[in-house]
Design a protein around this motif. Structure first.
Motif, short mmCIF file in Angstrom:
data_model
loop_
_atom_site.label_atom_id
_atom_site.label_comp_id
_atom_site.label_asym_id
_atom_site.label_seq_id
_atom_site.Cartn_x
_atom_site.Cartn_y
_atom_site.Cartn_z
N ALA A 139 0.81 -1.24 0.11
CA ALA A 139 -0.07 0.08 -0.01
C ALA A 139 0.84 1.27 0.07
O ALA A 139 0.47 2.23 -0.67
N SER A 144 -1.13 4.19 -1.60
CA SER A 144 -2.41 4.33 -1.03
C SER A 144 -2.45 3.67 0.29
O SER A 144 -3.69 3.46 0.95
N TYR A 145 -1.41 3.89 1.20
CA TYR A 145 -1.26 3.80 2.40
C TYR A 145 -2.08 4.95 3.43
O TYR A 145 -1.86 5.95 3.07
#
Length: 168
Positions: A139, A144-145
């Motif tokens: 991620a 997208s973390y």
């Protein structure tokens, strides 16, 4: 000349190298599949290794040397990640290639270890901890973390805000 302690590093057998034998066959297969698909889509190489012993080295030295020995990441891109777990010594580290340090900083890597992996390891669930840890690494390196704010972070932020209010 001073002698340098050097570990005899194991040879990699794939993306997931469970030399400490803490993973089930299905956990290892799940990690292998997830990591190989990620590399196929991004060229980012992730290696996971569990070891019974760090051979007298600290986790940082062991990880750096193993990272270099195995040549993790693509040449010129330095886009590799190594996750090392030494369960008998209760040590874990995420070593990151220079090409990924902008996203996967030491702070983020430590957050993944402390808040994602270690809680699972404490319960004896090394496979789950590694699966979740790899998920977080993927991620982060994919952009997208979404880091969860911990209680300590919240308290620190509240103290800073309170201090600023007094100063103003």
């Amino acid at each position: 000349l001073i002698g340098v302690i050097s570990a005899a590093y194991p040879r990699p057998t794939g993306y997931v190298n469970d030399f400490a034998r803490v993973l089930s066959a299905s956990e290892k297969a799940q990690l292998e599949n997830r990591i190989s698909n990620f590399e196929r889509n991004t060229s980012i190489e992730i290696a996971v290794v569990t070891v019974s012993s760090l051979d007298g080295l600290d986790i940082e030295t062991y990880s750096v040397e193993l990272f270099q020995e195995w040549g993790i990441g693509k040449r010129g891109l330095d886009n590799g990640v190594l996750i090392v777990v030494a369960p008998n010594e209760r040590q874990t580290r995420i070593e990151v290639g220079y090409g990924l340090e902008g996203n996967l900083t030491d702070l983020v890597a430590d957050d993944i270890i402390q808040n994602t992996m270690i809680p699972q390891f404490r319960e004896g669930r090394y496979g789950t901890g590694l699966i979740y840890g790899v998920q977080d690494v993927i991620a982060v390196t994919s952009g997208s973390y979404n880091r969860q704010t911990t209680y300590e972070d919240q308290q620190s932020w509240n103290s800073t805000r309170y201090c600023c209010v007094i100063i103003v």
